[in-house]
Each structure stands twice: as structure tokens, then as C-alpha cells.
Design a protein around this motif. Structure first.
Motif, PDB file in Angstrom:
ATOM      1  N   LYS A  54      86.464  33.782  87.556  1.00 39.70           N
ATOM      2  CA  LYS A  54      86.989  34.325  86.286  1.00 39.70           C
ATOM      3  C   LYS A  54      88.499  34.439  86.439  1.00 39.70           C
ATOM      4  O   LYS A  54      88.967  34.870  87.494  1.00 39.70           O
ATOM      5  CB  LYS A  54      86.373  35.719  86.070  1.00 39.70           C
ATOM      6  N   PRO A  55      89.282  34.043  85.417  1.00 38.28           N
ATOM      7  CA  PRO A  55      90.740  34.169  85.568  1.00 38.28           C
ATOM      8  C   PRO A  55      91.204  35.627  85.562  1.00 38.28           C
ATOM      9  O   PRO A  55      90.597  36.484  84.916  1.00 38.28           O
ATOM     10  CB  PRO A  55      91.286  33.430  84.342  1.00 38.28           C
ATOM     11  N   GLY A  56      92.279  35.903  86.301  1.00 35.16           N
ATOM     12  CA  GLY A  56      92.925  37.214  86.257  1.00 35.16           C
ATOM     13  C   GLY A  56      94.005  37.159  85.188  1.00 35.16           C
ATOM     14  O   GLY A  56      94.838  36.245  85.204  1.00 35.16           O
ATOM     15  N   VAL A  57      94.026  38.116  84.301  1.00 38.32           N
ATOM     16  CA  VAL A  57      94.899  38.031  83.140  1.00 38.32           C
ATOM     17  C   VAL A  57      95.889  39.193  83.054  1.00 38.32           C
ATOM     18  O   VAL A  57      97.096  38.989  82.889  1.00 38.32           O
ATOM     19  CB  VAL A  57      94.048  37.959  81.841  1.00 38.32           C
ATOM     20  N   SER A  58      95.391  40.413  83.163  1.00 35.17           N
ATOM     21  CA  SER A  58      96.281  41.575  83.034  1.00 35.17           C
ATOM     22  C   SER A  58      95.668  42.775  83.732  1.00 35.17           C
ATOM     23  O   SER A  58      94.533  42.718  84.198  1.00 35.17           O
ATOM     24  CB  SER A  58      96.511  41.902  81.559  1.00 35.17           C
ATOM     25  N   GLY A  59      96.446  43.873  83.811  1.00 34.33           N
ATOM     26  CA  GLY A  59      95.955  45.068  84.502  1.00 34.33           C
ATOM     27  C   GLY A  59      96.091  44.893  86.006  1.00 34.33           C
ATOM     28  O   GLY A  59      97.037  44.253  86.473  1.00 34.33           O
ATOM     29  N   SER A  60      95.142  45.431  86.769  1.00 33.65           N
ATOM     30  CA  SER A  60      95.252  45.308  88.220  1.00 33.65           C
ATOM     31  C   SER A  60      94.028  44.627  88.804  1.00 33.65           C
ATOM     32  O   SER A  60      92.969  44.551  88.172  1.00 33.65           O
ATOM     33  CB  SER A  60      95.435  46.691  88.848  1.00 33.65           C
ATOM     34  N   LEU A  61      94.203  44.109  90.021  1.00 36.63           N
ATOM     35  CA  LEU A  61      93.103  43.482  90.752  1.00 36.63           C
ATOM     36  C   LEU A  61      92.893  44.251  92.053  1.00 36.63           C
ATOM     37  O   LEU A  61      93.856  44.685  92.689  1.00 36.63           O
ATOM     38  CB  LEU A  61      93.428  42.024  91.075  1.00 36.63           C
ATOM     39  N   THR A  62      91.649  44.411  92.436  1.00 34.24           N
ATOM     40  CA  THR A  62      91.306  45.147  93.650  1.00 34.24           C
ATOM     41  C   THR A  62      90.413  44.272  94.521  1.00 34.24           C
ATOM     42  O   THR A  62      89.505  43.631  94.003  1.00 34.24           O
ATOM     43  CB  THR A  62      90.539  46.437  93.279  1.00 34.24           C
ATOM     44  N   ALA A  63      90.699  44.247  95.827  1.00 30.84           N
ATOM     45  CA  ALA A  63      89.876  43.466  96.760  1.00 30.84           C
ATOM     46  C   ALA A  63      89.259  44.415  97.773  1.00 30.84           C
ATOM     47  O   ALA A  63      89.945  45.276  98.321  1.00 30.84           O
ATOM     48  CB  ALA A  63      90.727  42.424  97.474  1.00 30.84           C
ATOM     49  N   GLU A  69     101.718  41.015  87.518  1.00 31.56           N
ATOM     50  CA  GLU A  69     103.050  40.896  86.938  1.00 31.56           C
ATOM     51  C   GLU A  69     103.326  39.432  86.601  1.00 31.56           C
ATOM     52  O   GLU A  69     102.598  38.547  87.048  1.00 31.56           O
ATOM     53  CB  GLU A  69     104.105  41.361  87.955  1.00 31.56           C
ATOM     54  N   ASP A  70     104.407  39.204  85.872  1.00 29.06           N
ATOM     55  CA  ASP A  70     104.750  37.831  85.486  1.00 29.06           C
ATOM     56  C   ASP A  70     104.925  36.934  86.708  1.00 29.06           C
ATOM     57  O   ASP A  70     104.561  35.756  86.681  1.00 29.06           O
ATOM     58  CB  ASP A  70     106.041  37.832  84.650  1.00 29.06           C
ATOM     59  N   LYS A  71     105.440  37.478  87.793  1.00 26.11           N
ATOM     60  CA  LYS A  71     105.687  36.646  88.985  1.00 26.11           C
ATOM     61  C   LYS A  71     104.415  36.124  89.656  1.00 26.11           C
ATOM     62  O   LYS A  71     104.496  35.284  90.560  1.00 26.11           O
ATOM     63  CB  LYS A  71     106.540  37.411  90.000  1.00 26.11           C
ATOM     64  N   HIS A  72     103.256  36.649  89.256  1.00 26.66           N
ATOM     65  CA  HIS A  72     101.994  36.166  89.837  1.00 26.66           C
ATOM     66  C   HIS A  72     101.391  34.995  89.068  1.00 26.66           C
ATOM     67  O   HIS A  72     100.362  34.444  89.482  1.00 26.66           O
ATOM     68  CB  HIS A  72     100.954  37.294  89.871  1.00 26.66           C
ATOM     69  N   MET A  73     101.995  34.650  87.930  1.00 27.00           N
ATOM     70  CA  MET A  73     101.340  33.721  87.008  1.00 27.00           C
ATOM     71  C   MET A  73     101.545  32.248  87.389  1.00 27.00           C
ATOM     72  O   MET A  73     102.568  31.885  87.948  1.00 27.00           O
ATOM     73  CB  MET A  73     101.896  33.959  85.605  1.00 27.00           C
ATOM     74  N   ASN A  74     100.556  31.428  87.018  1.00 25.59           N
ATOM     75  CA  ASN A  74     100.714  29.976  87.184  1.00 25.59           C
ATOM     76  C   ASN A  74     101.091  29.340  85.839  1.00 25.59           C
ATOM     77  O   ASN A  74     101.331  30.064  84.853  1.00 25.59           O
ATOM     78  CB  ASN A  74      99.435  29.351  87.767  1.00 25.59           C
ATOM     79  N   GLY A  75     101.125  28.030  85.786  1.00 25.49           N
ATOM     80  CA  GLY A  75     101.530  27.323  84.577  1.00 25.49           C
ATOM     81  C   GLY A  75     100.596  27.543  83.397  1.00 25.49           C
ATOM     82  O   GLY A  75     100.985  27.332  82.247  1.00 25.49           O
ATOM     83  N   ALA A  76      99.366  27.973  83.661  1.00 23.00           N
ATOM     84  CA  ALA A  76      98.414  28.218  82.579  1.00 23.00           C
ATOM     85  C   ALA A  76      98.405  29.689  82.164  1.00 23.00           C
ATOM     86  O   ALA A  76      97.519  30.126  81.425  1.00 23.00           O
ATOM     87  CB  ALA A  76      97.016  27.789  83.025  1.00 23.00           C
ATOM     88  N   ASP A  77      99.393  30.455  82.637  1.00 23.18           N
ATOM     89  CA  ASP A  77      99.530  31.871  82.286  1.00 23.18           C
ATOM     90  C   ASP A  77      98.366  32.756  82.717  1.00 23.18           C
ATOM     91  O   ASP A  77      98.049  33.757  82.056  1.00 23.18           O
ATOM     92  CB  ASP A  77      99.802  32.041  80.784  1.00 23.18           C
ATOM     93  N   VAL A  78      97.723  32.379  83.803  1.00 19.48           N
ATOM     94  CA  VAL A  78      96.766  33.289  84.447  1.00 19.48           C
ATOM     95  C   VAL A  78      97.237  33.471  85.895  1.00 19.48           C
ATOM     96  O   VAL A  78      98.103  32.730  86.370  1.00 19.48           O
ATOM     97  CB  VAL A  78      95.309  32.764  84.404  1.00 19.48           C
ATOM     98  N   VAL A  79      96.669  34.461  86.576  1.00 16.86           N
ATOM     99  CA  VAL A  79      97.127  34.738  87.942  1.00 16.86           C
ATOM    100  C   VAL A  79      96.893  33.512  88.832  1.00 16.86           C
ATOM    101  O   VAL A  79      95.777  32.972  88.866  1.00 16.86           O
ATOM    102  CB  VAL A  79      96.418  35.977  88.533  1.00 16.86           C
ATOM    103  N   GLN A  80      97.935  33.076  89.529  1.00 15.31           N
ATOM    104  CA  GLN A  80      97.852  31.921  90.434  1.00 15.31           C
ATOM    105  C   GLN A  80      96.845  32.202  91.548  1.00 15.31           C
ATOM    106  O   GLN A  80      96.785  33.329  92.067  1.00 15.31           O
ATOM    107  CB  GLN A  80      99.256  31.723  91.040  1.00 15.31           C
TER     108      GLN A  80
END
Lengths: 147, 147, 147, 147
Positions: D92-101, D47-58
Motif C-alpha cells: 500500500k502506498p504511504g501518502v501522509s501522516g506518520s509511518l511506524t515499523a 515529509e516532502d523530502k520522502h516523496m518519489n516522482g509519483a508523489d508517494v513515499v519512496q
């Protein structure tokens, strides 16, 4: 085009950039309070939303606090740096009050630079020690919007 | 039984213990040169046996140099400490002359303690930054044989 | 000029290169026994020279064993890769017999690649878990001398 | 007193405990989806709240996702385990969709246990590799409230 700016001006703009554009840190109430040459300080007032199941600050919140200090420090030279690898050791739980992280550059020769970040609570005791490595690109950071 | 001894005496004996009993370090020419309260310094003169296939000092030799400083620092308080986790970031190759590692305690509350070690070459530039976490047992280190 | 060679041939030559040119590993009796696509295995028979003051295998020897597996795995693709950052966690002391390290690639997109290495003793128990990050250059590794 | 319960029942309760009591993860939309013997899986929809200043997942959001999988896995045995040290490498940057650990135990002999966590995006590519070390206490986790 960004006109030439002093270091102090660049540090101010970089701080504004992080505090406005890093949405994770905004969501968590984490702020850059100071940036210098290869150094940065961040701060977080502990709130209920930072807590884990054991009612102490979740490791991820402490990591994010340290990581923002690392990110601000490694970008303080004006060229883009990307975090590659981080390590964190927790030694004391965070319970209440505020937490402060201070990043210091230990090496910056060639494309890699390394930082040590110490996270302390209000009593001045270290609750976590963080080490981060960044890869430095040649691209300048565009801070023209943050004057 | 070990009679009561001063800190200075304990540091001396600990140094003798490491420099005589750590056979890997003896094999590699790595020596503890100084121990203080939560600090230690080690040194290695670069030789052909430390080199990797690219003719620079192998990462394992730099790690061992840093690890000995960490081990000496975390055992400086007189009770046994065991290394649990280490992280190392390399920023500049080691080529010739000598390398020096200095360990500093960043946290020691509770059973865990954390140390940052900086490895430098003769020009004073950092070639590696190391972070180590130790688990502190209650057992006293027996230094009666090293007086 | 190196003529085109099969993967199997490249793995053989790379193994010869490491086992002949890595002087630290030769000094410590550490050998690459196998290389595949993003994988490698190394082995060390425990000797007195690997021991620390507590008469168990020194962490630096275990690190070097894991690091060689990492180095062989990250160079298995035929282009030069440099170790940037490593982390190691020790869970069981190494006492006697032999130790084996197996490296496996977990990511290799873009300039960075990451590897997990597990070090086991003869009973098959894990004594250390290692994680390494490499920076991949575009330069080909010259293996013409190792046919 | 908690009556004897099957492993499946314990895994269910532990999942409920984490998903209800870890407030940082609730705030960030991170959930435990599965727990087994020494393993666990977590998931986060970007979601948008996960993003850093470079618009990828923080990095902090990715770390927290991995850390929750580690925490669930190291507590899966029914006795309390505390995270001591973690290391993370981003590839690799996280950009969209979901992430699984997904967390997997690599060692659990004695008081320390070690886990490797791989974080993947929807395409199945690894975006981060995480290693965590936990200290295992003898205390049982009280899951009586989570039936």
C-alpha cells in the motif's frame, strides 16, 4: 498529447523526470546517470549524511541507490511499472568515494518483470546485490513536461 | 588426506558429490551438469511429479533447481559454504520440456558471498530469477571419496 | 456451478484440493493440515529423500513446505492468488522428526498480499522464516469437485 | 569499561546511540522510539523530502524505516549484529501522516538471527512487510558514552 518520440529522447526525459521529481534521491544526492532498454545506472558520492552508527554507509542509502536504478530500468519501456518486492544482500561496507548501481532486466514476460542490480564502489568491488520485481501496468508514462 | 588436485578435478568431484549425495535432488531428477569458478549449471526434465494443482511446475521444484546451482557455485572454491538467505521471483510458468539454472557469483569478499541464478526454459526465456547469500566457512570440503 | 458454501466448507475443500493435486508435495510427503482466513499450516515428516549432501534437510524441501503454507493461505479467500516473490532465511538445520510451517497474512489491500511463514521443528524452534508476496486475481477458485 | 547495566538501561542507551549516530536516519527524520528483547519500534512523519516522482513515499524511505527497527532489534541483546540480507514487499502506498515499523525476532539460534518487520500507516494498515537476517558477532557493543 505526447508526440511520438525516439527511445533516446524517452530515456533523456525519464532521466530528467527521476532526477527532478524523486525528492528522496535529491535529498540523498542520488542521481540517474544512464537509462537504456531495461537497464539503468545510478550514482551517489558518499557523504557524512549517508553514514550509520558504525561510520559506514547505512544500508538504506545503498538500497535507495539500487532501487532508483531498478525504478529507472523497469520504467524504461515507456509504460508504468511499480516495484512490488525487493531483496538486497550486503557483502562489503561502503566507506568513501562514490557508489554506482547498475540494473539489468532478467525477465519481462507478462505483467511481471525482474531486475538484478549490482552496487559497486570505486575499486569495482560489489558491495551489494539487489533483486527487484515490478508489476507492469498498461498506462503510458507522461513525459510531456520533461522535453 | 586429499592430495592436491587441479580445479578441473575438484569441479568433477564436487559434481559427483552433489549428484550422488543430495537425495532431494535425486528424488526430483535435478542434476548438476557443470561447475566452474563461482558458477554452476543444473538441469531438470519436467515430469508429472513436479506439478502443482494448477498443472504448472510447482515453485518448490524451480527453487530447488536454482538452489542446487547456487549450492554448487558457492562451494566451487573448495571451502565449505552454507546457504543463509535466498529470494526468488517467478515471471513465467514452467510447463514442459526441461528447465536449466545457471548461477553466477556477484560478490565474494569476506565471509559472505552472493549469487544470482537465472532459470530458463527450452525457449531460452527466464522463468525465475533467484538470489542467494552464503556464509563461507574455512573448512575444506572433503572430496577424497569422489575421485 | 458451485453453490454458496460456508468458510469452513471452503477451507476443507481447498485442503483436499492441495493434498490431492499438488504432485510435488505428494512426492515429498508435504501436507496441508489446516486452513483459516489468511492462514494455513503444513507438515512434513523428515525422511531420507529430503536430505542434502551434508545429511540435513535440503533447503528446497523446507522452502516447499513453507511455500505450500503460503499458497494455501493466500488462496484461502476463495479467489485465485499467484505467488510472485518469496524470500527465505535459514537459521537452524532440520535433522529428524517433523517440520511444521505456519503462514499468516500481514497485508491484503489491493491486488497484492503478503505472508510471513515460520517453519519450526518438533522442539518448537524456528528453522526458517519465509516471506511471500502473491498477486490476487478476481477469478474464483473452482472447488466443485472437492466436496 | 562499561559497568554491568540492566536491560532497561541498555535499551535506553542503544536508543540514544541510534538516534544520535545514525546520520541517514537523522537526515530523514527516522527515530527509534522503543527497544525490547529482540524487538524495536521506529517512526517517521512523512515529509516532502520522502516523496518519489509519483508523489508517494519512496520505497527507500520505507526500507530505511524498517531497516532501523531491524538494526535496533538485532542489536538489543548487547552483542554486535550485522545485517546480511533483507527483503521487502510493498502492499500500500504511504501518502501522509506518520509511518511506524515494528520488528520482532523470529529466530536467534547460532550465529544468524531473523526478524520480521511490519510497517503501518496511521490507519493501522500494513504498507510493507520486511524480513531481515543478521550475523551475530561476539563483540560487545560499547555503550559507555551513551549513559
Amino acid at each position: 498529447m505526447t508526440p511520438h518520440m525516439s527511445d533516446a529522447e524517452r530515456f533523456q526525459r525519464l532521466k530528467r523526470f527521476f532526477n527532478n521529481r524523486d525528492r528522496l534521491c535529491k535529498c540523498l544526492g542520488i542521481e540517474v546517470t544512464d537509462i537504456g532498454h531495461g537497464t539503468a545506472t545510478t550514482r551517489m558520492v558518499i557523504e557524512d549524511k549517508h553514514m550509520n552508527g558504525a561510520d559506514v554507509v547505512q544500508g538504506g542509502a545503498i538500497f535507495t541507490l539500487a532501487d532508483l536504478a531498478f525504478g529507472a530500468a523497469c520504467n524504461s519501456h515507456g509504460t508504468l511499472a511499480l516495484g512490488v518486492n525487493m531483496s538486497i544482500a550486503y557483502t562489503k561496507p561502503g566507506v568513501s568515494g562514490s557508489l554506482t548501481a547498475h540494473a539489468r532486466e532478467t525477465a519481462a514476460a507478462g505483467p511481471l518483470s525482474t531486475y538484478v542490480v549490482e552496487v559497486k564502489d570505486d575499486s569495482g568491488e560489489t558491495i551489494a546485490t539487489f533483486q527487484g520485481t515490478a508489476y507492469r501496468k498498461r498506462d503510458k508514462i507522461d513525459l510531456s513536461a520533461w522535453g
